[in-house]
Write a protein that holds these residues in place. Structure first.
Motif, PDB file in Angstrom:
ATOM      1  N   MET A   1       0.865  -1.193   0.000  1.00 16.27           N
ATOM      2  CA  MET A   1       0.000   0.000   0.000  1.00 16.27           C
ATOM      3  C   MET A   1       0.896   1.236   0.000  1.00 16.27           C
ATOM      4  N   SER A   2       0.914   1.945  -1.107  1.00 11.53           N
ATOM      5  CA  SER A   2       1.833   3.069  -1.234  1.00 11.53           C
ATOM      6  C   SER A   2       1.377   4.275  -0.435  1.00 11.53           C
ATOM      7  N   GLU A   3       0.075   4.521  -0.383  1.00  8.15           N
ATOM      8  CA  GLU A   3      -0.447   5.634   0.400  1.00  8.15           C
ATOM      9  C   GLU A   3      -1.385   5.082   1.452  1.00  8.15           C
ATOM     10  N   ALA A   4      -1.209   5.530   2.687  1.00 10.83           N
ATOM     11  CA  ALA A   4      -2.061   5.041   3.771  1.00 10.83           C
ATOM     12  C   ALA A   4      -3.493   5.533   3.573  1.00 10.83           C
ATOM     13  N   GLN A   5      -4.459   4.666   3.854  1.00  8.71           N
ATOM     14  CA  GLN A   5      -5.864   5.049   3.771  1.00  8.71           C
ATOM     15  C   GLN A   5      -6.208   5.935   4.965  1.00  8.71           C
ATOM     16  N   LEU A   6      -7.086   6.903   4.718  1.00  6.64           N
ATOM     17  CA  LEU A   6      -7.395   7.923   5.721  1.00  6.64           C
ATOM     18  C   LEU A   6      -8.729   7.645   6.397  1.00  6.64           C
ATOM     19  N   VAL A   7      -8.734   7.731   7.728  1.00  9.82           N
ATOM     20  CA  VAL A   7      -9.960   7.578   8.515  1.00  9.82           C
ATOM     21  C   VAL A   7     -10.207   8.873   9.281  1.00  9.82           C
ATOM     22  N   HIS A   8     -11.385   9.455   9.094  1.00 11.82           N
ATOM     23  CA  HIS A   8     -11.793  10.653   9.835  1.00 11.82           C
ATOM     24  C   HIS A   8     -12.540  10.198  11.087  1.00 11.82           C
ATOM     25  N   ILE A   9     -12.030  10.557  12.274  1.00 14.20           N
ATOM     26  CA  ILE A   9     -12.626  10.132  13.538  1.00 14.20           C
ATOM     27  C   ILE A   9     -13.370  11.316  14.159  1.00 14.20           C
ATOM     28  N   VAL A  10     -14.700  11.167  14.299  1.00 12.34           N
ATOM     29  CA  VAL A  10     -15.538  12.264  14.811  1.00 12.34           C
ATOM     30  C   VAL A  10     -16.186  11.806  16.114  1.00 12.34           C
ATOM     31  N   ASP A  11     -15.708  12.327  17.235  1.00 15.67           N
ATOM     32  CA  ASP A  11     -16.221  11.908  18.554  1.00 15.67           C
ATOM     33  C   ASP A  11     -15.915  13.014  19.556  1.00 15.67           C
ATOM     34  N   ASP A  12     -16.886  13.310  20.418  1.00 15.21           N
ATOM     35  CA  ASP A  12     -16.667  14.386  21.390  1.00 15.21           C
ATOM     36  C   ASP A  12     -15.832  13.926  22.588  1.00 15.21           C
ATOM     37  N   GLU A  13     -15.608  12.605  22.705  1.00 12.69           N
ATOM     38  CA  GLU A  13     -14.774  12.092  23.804  1.00 12.69           C
ATOM     39  C   GLU A  13     -13.317  12.016  23.360  1.00 12.69           C
ATOM     40  N   GLU A  14     -12.468  12.807  24.017  1.00  6.75           N
ATOM     41  CA  GLU A  14     -11.053  12.840  23.640  1.00  6.75           C
ATOM     42  C   GLU A  14     -10.401  11.463  23.770  1.00  6.75           C
ATOM     43  N   SER A  15     -10.793  10.706  24.800  1.00 10.68           N
ATOM     44  CA  SER A  15     -10.182   9.390  25.014  1.00 10.68           C
ATOM     45  C   SER A  15     -10.470   8.452  23.841  1.00 10.68           C
ATOM     46  N   ILE A  16     -11.690   8.542  23.287  1.00 13.55           N
ATOM     47  CA  ILE A  16     -12.043   7.698  22.129  1.00 13.55           C
ATOM     48  C   ILE A  16     -11.246   8.134  20.905  1.00 13.55           C
ATOM     49  N   ARG A  17     -11.154   9.453  20.703  1.00 10.64           N
ATOM     50  CA  ARG A  17     -10.388   9.960  19.547  1.00 10.64           C
ATOM     51  C   ARG A  17      -8.940   9.486  19.621  1.00 10.64           C
ATOM     52  N   LYS A  18      -8.353   9.594  20.807  1.00  6.14           N
ATOM     53  CA  LYS A  18      -6.940   9.215  20.958  1.00  6.14           C
ATOM     54  C   LYS A  18      -6.737   7.715  20.790  1.00  6.14           C
ATOM     55  N   SER A  19      -7.589   6.917  21.443  1.00  5.94           N
ATOM     56  CA  SER A  19      -7.395   5.460  21.389  1.00  5.94           C
ATOM     57  C   SER A  19      -7.662   4.922  19.988  1.00  5.94           C
ATOM     58  N   ALA A  20      -8.726   5.404  19.327  1.00  7.06           N
ATOM     59  CA  ALA A  20      -9.027   4.931  17.973  1.00  7.06           C
ATOM     60  C   ALA A  20      -7.941   5.372  17.000  1.00  7.06           C
ATOM     61  N   SER A  21      -7.464   6.610  17.161  1.00 10.43           N
ATOM     62  CA  SER A  21      -6.412   7.115  16.283  1.00 10.43           C
ATOM     63  C   SER A  21      -5.131   6.310  16.452  1.00 10.43           C
ATOM     64  N   PHE A  22      -4.762   6.018  17.702  1.00  6.43           N
ATOM     65  CA  PHE A  22      -3.553   5.236  17.960  1.00  6.43           C
ATOM     66  C   PHE A  22      -3.683   3.831  17.368  1.00  6.43           C
ATOM     67  N   LEU A  23      -4.838   3.213  17.610  1.00  3.19           N
ATOM     68  CA  LEU A  23      -5.068   1.859  17.112  1.00  3.19           C
ATOM     69  C   LEU A  23      -4.960   1.804  15.585  1.00  3.19           C
ATOM     70  N   LEU A  24      -5.569   2.789  14.922  1.00  2.00           N
ATOM     71  CA  LEU A  24      -5.564   2.790  13.453  1.00  2.00           C
ATOM     72  C   LEU A  24      -4.194   3.143  12.881  1.00  2.00           C
ATOM     73  N   ARG A  25      -3.512   4.090  13.506  1.00  2.00           N
ATOM     74  CA  ARG A  25      -2.181   4.462  13.019  1.00  2.00           C
ATOM     75  C   ARG A  25      -1.197   3.297  13.146  1.00  2.00           C
ATOM     76  N   THR A  26      -1.302   2.554  14.237  1.00  4.68           N
ATOM     77  CA  THR A  26      -0.403   1.407  14.404  1.00  4.68           C
ATOM     78  C   THR A  26      -0.799   0.252  13.490  1.00  4.68           C
ATOM     79  N   SER A  27      -1.969   0.371  12.842  1.00  3.29           N
ATOM     80  CA  SER A  27      -2.412  -0.642  11.877  1.00  3.29           C
ATOM     81  C   SER A  27      -2.197  -0.180  10.438  1.00  3.29           C
ATOM     82  N   GLY A  28      -1.520   0.964  10.273  1.00  2.56           N
ATOM     83  CA  GLY A  28      -1.147   1.401   8.933  1.00  2.56           C
ATOM     84  C   GLY A  28      -2.046   2.438   8.283  1.00  2.56           C
ATOM     85  N   PHE A  29      -2.984   2.993   9.044  1.00  2.00           N
ATOM     86  CA  PHE A  29      -3.881   4.013   8.498  1.00  2.00           C
ATOM     87  C   PHE A  29      -3.418   5.412   8.898  1.00  2.00           C
ATOM     88  N   GLU A  30      -3.857   6.402   8.122  1.00  2.57           N
ATOM     89  CA  GLU A  30      -3.744   7.796   8.550  1.00  2.57           C
ATOM     90  C   GLU A  30      -5.040   8.169   9.237  1.00  2.57           C
TER      91      GLU A  30
END
Length: 204
Positions: A1-30
């Motif tokens: 995969m030459s360019e990482a696929q992008l996921v937009h995370i929309v959530d008012d809970e900062e903890s969810i934004r951070k945990s989902a973002s970390f999980l996805l980034r460590t799985s190869g997504f932007e």
């Protein structure tokens, strides 16, 4: 995969934004994160294409309102909704409006990655929707009339007790029919069964 696929995370809970973002980034997504639906809508039209992880319960605008606005603006990015326990009826509304899947919090990594894969699959293969409908109709066709009745109840977002009352049968019988239809559809989750039902036009 030459360019990482992008996921937009929309959530008012900062903890969810951070945990989902970390999980996805460590799985190869932007990822891009937004603290509210309003903030995301402000960027959506010019945002890089990808898929959207959208919380249902947010202040100002809830996820269903954000989803409706995205549809109205012609933003076609696939949406996965995040729900709390007991929000199945709301999740069904979101799927009727075009959401790819829903995840109940707290969600597991494997379920999230599977939903993301489904979303990007839809993005890449929208042109195959006619074939998907035919496939879904074949799968629905193997269900008994009573199993189809139970599935229609699930499509309406009804719990087992309501489906049992409407059909004049016991909740235990509904559970049996529900287990049987899930097996026949080879659906591993309620959202997967609902996707098949919607694709087949059973929601109409």
């Amino acid at each position: 995969m030459s360019e990482a696929q992008l996921v937009h995370i929309v959530d008012d809970e900062e903890s969810i934004r951070k945990s989902a973002s970390f999980l996805l980034r460590t799985s190869g997504f932007e990822t891009r994160t937004y603290p509210s639906g309003v903030a995301f809508l402000g960027e959506a039209k010019r945002a890089e294409p990808g898929c959207v992880l959208l919380d249902i319960r947010m202040p100002e605008m809830d996820g269903l309102e954000v989803q409706r606005e995205l549809n109205a603006r012609g933003v076609t990015m696939p949406v996965i909704v995040l729900t709390g326990h007991g929000d199945i009826g709301i999740a069904v509304q979101a799927m009727k409006a075009g959401a790819v899947d829903f995840l109940e919090k707290p969600f597991e990594k494997d379920h999230l990655l599977e939903a993301i894969a489904t979303a990007f699959g839809r993005l890449a293969h929208d042109q195959d929707s006619d074939q998907a409908q035919r496939d879904a109709e074949v799968r629905i066709g193997v269900l008994s009339p009573r199993e189809q009745d139970v599935l229609r109840g699930l499509v309406r977002g009804h719990p087992n007790k309501t489906i049992a009352y409407d059909l004049g049968i016991s909740p235990r019988t509904v559970e049996v029919h529900r287990a049987n239809l899930m097996g026949k559809l080879k659906a591993r989750s309620l959202s997967e069964a609902l996707r098949i039902a919607f694709a087949a036009g059973l929601a109409a």
